[in-house]
Motif scaffolding. Structure first.
Motif, PDB file in Angstrom:
ATOM      1  N   ALA A  16       0.748  -1.230   0.030  1.00 16.08           N
ATOM      2  CA  ALA A  16      -0.051  -0.057   0.029  1.00 16.08           C
ATOM      3  C   ALA A  16       0.681   1.143  -0.012  1.00 16.08           C
ATOM      4  N   LYS A  17       0.302   2.019  -0.584  1.00 15.01           N
ATOM      5  CA  LYS A  17       1.011   3.683  -0.433  1.00 15.01           C
ATOM      6  C   LYS A  17       0.145   4.518   0.534  1.00 15.01           C
ATOM      7  N   ILE A  18       0.719   5.041   1.608  1.00  9.58           N
ATOM      8  CA  ILE A  18      -0.171   5.612   2.704  1.00  9.58           C
ATOM      9  C   ILE A  18       0.238   7.149   2.791  1.00  9.58           C
ATOM     10  N   ALA A  19      -0.795   7.821   2.897  1.00  6.37           N
ATOM     11  CA  ALA A  19      -0.463   9.344   3.084  1.00  6.37           C
ATOM     12  C   ALA A  19      -0.129   9.699   4.549  1.00  6.37           C
ATOM     13  N   VAL A  20       1.237  10.323   4.504  1.00  2.00           N
ATOM     14  CA  VAL A  20       1.375  10.900   5.823  1.00  2.00           C
ATOM     15  C   VAL A  20       1.741  12.533   5.916  1.00  2.00           C
ATOM     16  N   ASP A  21       1.776  13.193   6.855  1.00  2.00           N
ATOM     17  CA  ASP A  21       1.956  14.686   6.910  1.00  2.00           C
ATOM     18  C   ASP A  21       3.403  15.340   6.470  1.00  2.00           C
ATOM     19  N   HIS A  22       3.230  16.194   5.658  1.00  2.00           N
ATOM     20  CA  HIS A  22       4.573  16.455   5.075  1.00  2.00           C
ATOM     21  C   HIS A  22       5.505  17.127   6.116  1.00  2.00           C
ATOM     22  N   ASP A  23       5.118  17.127   7.485  1.00  2.00           N
ATOM     23  CA  ASP A  23       5.873  17.884   8.349  1.00  2.00           C
ATOM     24  C   ASP A  23       6.565  16.789   9.220  1.00  2.00           C
ATOM     25  N   ASP A  24       6.036  15.577   8.962  1.00  2.00           N
ATOM     26  CA  ASP A  24       6.544  14.237   9.800  1.00  2.00           C
ATOM     27  C   ASP A  24       8.101  14.250   9.494  1.00  2.00           C
ATOM     28  N   THR A  25       8.892  13.780  10.416  1.00  2.00           N
ATOM     29  CA  THR A  25      10.478  13.594  10.338  1.00  2.00           C
ATOM     30  C   THR A  25      10.365  11.837   9.848  1.00  2.00           C
ATOM     31  N   ALA A  26      11.445  11.601   9.417  1.00  2.00           N
ATOM     32  CA  ALA A  26      11.579  10.309   8.640  1.00  2.00           C
ATOM     33  C   ALA A  26      11.544   9.341   9.976  1.00  2.00           C
ATOM     34  N   THR A  27      11.984   9.722  11.180  1.00  2.00           N
ATOM     35  CA  THR A  27      11.937   8.700  12.292  1.00  2.00           C
ATOM     36  C   THR A  27      10.311   8.610  12.648  1.00  2.00           C
ATOM     37  N   GLU A  28       9.707   9.681  12.626  1.00  2.00           N
ATOM     38  CA  GLU A  28       8.230   9.554  12.832  1.00  2.00           C
ATOM     39  C   GLU A  28       7.219   8.614  11.933  1.00  2.00           C
ATOM     40  N   VAL A  29       7.743   8.820  10.515  1.00  2.00           N
ATOM     41  CA  VAL A  29       7.221   8.056   9.482  1.00  2.00           C
ATOM     42  C   VAL A  29       7.724   6.660   9.637  1.00  2.00           C
ATOM     43  N   ALA A  30       8.744   6.217  10.135  1.00  2.00           N
ATOM     44  CA  ALA A  30       9.310   4.940  10.030  1.00  2.00           C
ATOM     45  C   ALA A  30       8.589   4.331  11.407  1.00  2.00           C
ATOM     46  N   ARG A  31       8.288   5.064  12.393  1.00  2.00           N
ATOM     47  CA  ARG A  31       7.724   4.311  13.485  1.00  2.00           C
ATOM     48  C   ARG A  31       6.157   4.268  12.956  1.00  2.00           C
ATOM     49  N   ALA A  32       5.464   5.126  12.479  1.00  2.00           N
ATOM     50  CA  ALA A  32       4.236   4.941  12.058  1.00  2.00           C
ATOM     51  C   ALA A  32       4.106   3.761  10.970  1.00  2.00           C
ATOM     52  N   ILE A  33       5.060   3.529  10.317  1.00  2.00           N
ATOM     53  CA  ILE A  33       4.787   2.153   9.547  1.00  2.00           C
ATOM     54  C   ILE A  33       4.960   1.039  10.212  1.00  2.00           C
ATOM     55  N   ASP A  34       5.978   0.838  10.963  1.00  2.00           N
ATOM     56  CA  ASP A  34       6.307  -0.251  12.018  1.00  2.00           C
ATOM     57  C   ASP A  34       4.730  -0.458  12.720  1.00  2.00           C
ATOM     58  N   ALA A  35       4.105   0.717  13.310  1.00  2.00           N
ATOM     59  CA  ALA A  35       2.913   0.521  14.005  1.00  2.00           C
ATOM     60  C   ALA A  35       1.806  -0.118  13.268  1.00  2.00           C
ATOM     61  N   ALA A  36       1.757   0.600  11.820  1.00  2.00           N
ATOM     62  CA  ALA A  36       0.877   0.111  10.941  1.00  2.00           C
ATOM     63  C   ALA A  36       0.737  -1.469  10.710  1.00  2.00           C
ATOM     64  N   GLU A  37       1.968  -1.954  10.552  1.00  2.00           N
ATOM     65  CA  GLU A  37       2.299  -3.088  10.353  1.00  2.00           C
ATOM     66  C   GLU A  37       1.838  -4.039  11.237  1.00  2.00           C
TER      67      GLU A  37
END
Length: 319
Positions: free
Chosen positions: A260-281
């Motif tokens: 899937a391609k998921i939408a994230v906020d443009h202000d999120d840092t790479a660390t925040e995005v990585a954690r969000a992906i791990d949590a989503a999985e």
């Protein structure tokens, strides 16, 4: 469907068919009934089919390799497709040939009590196998009708055993009818006609199995209920705010790939995005245990890009 449930149904069908095949061949030897010969070959073919399903289940458990990184789960689909071929050729075509020859060269049935006794025994044994398959199927069938269950099931074993047993019971009834009319009229032609009906029935079942298994071999996505669970689990309303598009694919009956391609906020840092992906999985695997392989790609959602691109509502898994 659990693999153990499918295995129980296969073993029950295999045990019944081996005993029935032996009894039918003995009845054919004493009576000369072509229905008995066709039914004996039918039971022998069914026994081979159940052996193929057991081999496919064992091979599917092989660990993934560099050459096959997604594993061997589809071995079960390949062997299920072979079952339809065996049922068509060995079971159906042989019965048609034997029925045609019996009509051309009819002869009376000798020692009628052999085929009648064996057919009654076979109906009881097939009924036991069919009951086992129904019981195991009901664990996962839910509110689906039997036709919907056979069409939607991702694990091929139970639908195959169900159709084989159902066809076997009808075939036994046709054989009993053909033998009975032959005895009443003292004409072996009716025995041949019953054999032709058995062959036609087996070919129809084989074609249904081939069509359903072909769809699984081509690659089917998750069902509507699974898709709904995955979508709900993927979104957290905070970092993962939207699913831009999603695709699913069954790598095997009990192994699902989710991309899937998921939408994230443009202000999120790479660390925040990585954690969000791990949590989503983690949420996806908790909601849908069959989701074993998950790939999530973060992106910035754009209304303009979405309007210019493919319509998500017209794209499978788009929303």
């Amino acid at each position: 469907m659990s693999a153990s449930g499918g295995t129980r149904a296969i073993v029950a069908a295999l045990s019944a068919n081996l005993a029935i095949a032996a009894a039918k061949f003995v009845a054919f030897a004493f009576s000369g009934s072509s229905s008995m010969l066709a039914e004996g070959v039918h039971s022998l073919a069914d026994s081979g089919n159940q052996g193929l399903l057991l081999i496919g289940g064992k091979k599917a458990k092989q660990a993934a390799t560099e050459e096959h990184p997604f594993g061997y789960g589809r071995e079960r689909y390949i062997y299920a497709f072979l079952v339809s071929i065996v049922l068509f050729s060995v079971g159906g075509m042989f019965a048609l040939y034997e029925g045609y020859e019996k009509i051309r060269h009819p002869h009376a049935i000798d020692h009628w009590y052999w085929p009648v006794g064996v057919l009654i025994f076979a109906i009881g044994a097939e009924g036991f196998s069919f009951r086992t398959a129904i019981k195991e199927s009901n664990h996962t069938r839910g509110t689906l009708s039997w036709a919907e269950f056979i069409r939607r099931a991702k694990a091929p074993e139970l639908p195959i055993v169900l159709l084989e047993d159902f066809g076997a019971l009808i075939g036994l009834a046709l054989a009993l009818l053909g033998v009975g009319i032959s005895l009443a009229t003292d004409s072996g032609v009716w025995d041949g006609i019953g054999t032709l009906c058995i062959g036609t029935l087996l070919i129809c079942i084989a074609l249904v199995l081939a069509a359903e298994t072909k769809s699984l071999l081509l690659g089917e996505g998750a069902g509507p209920e699974s898709l709904a669970r995955i979508r709900a689990a993927m979104l957290d309303g905070d970092t993962v705010t939207r699913i831009i598009h999603m695709r699913t694919l069954h790598l095997g009956p009990e192994e699902l790939l989710v991309a899937a391609k998921i939408a994230v906020d443009h202000d999120d840092t790479a660390t925040e995005v990585a954690r969000a992906i791990d949590a989503a999985e983690e949420r996806i695997r908790a909601a849908e245990p069959f989701a074993r392989v998950i790939y999530l790609e973060p992106d910035i959602y754009s209304e303009a890009a979405a309007a210019a691109g493919p319509d998500p509502d017209q794209t499978p898994g788009g929303r």
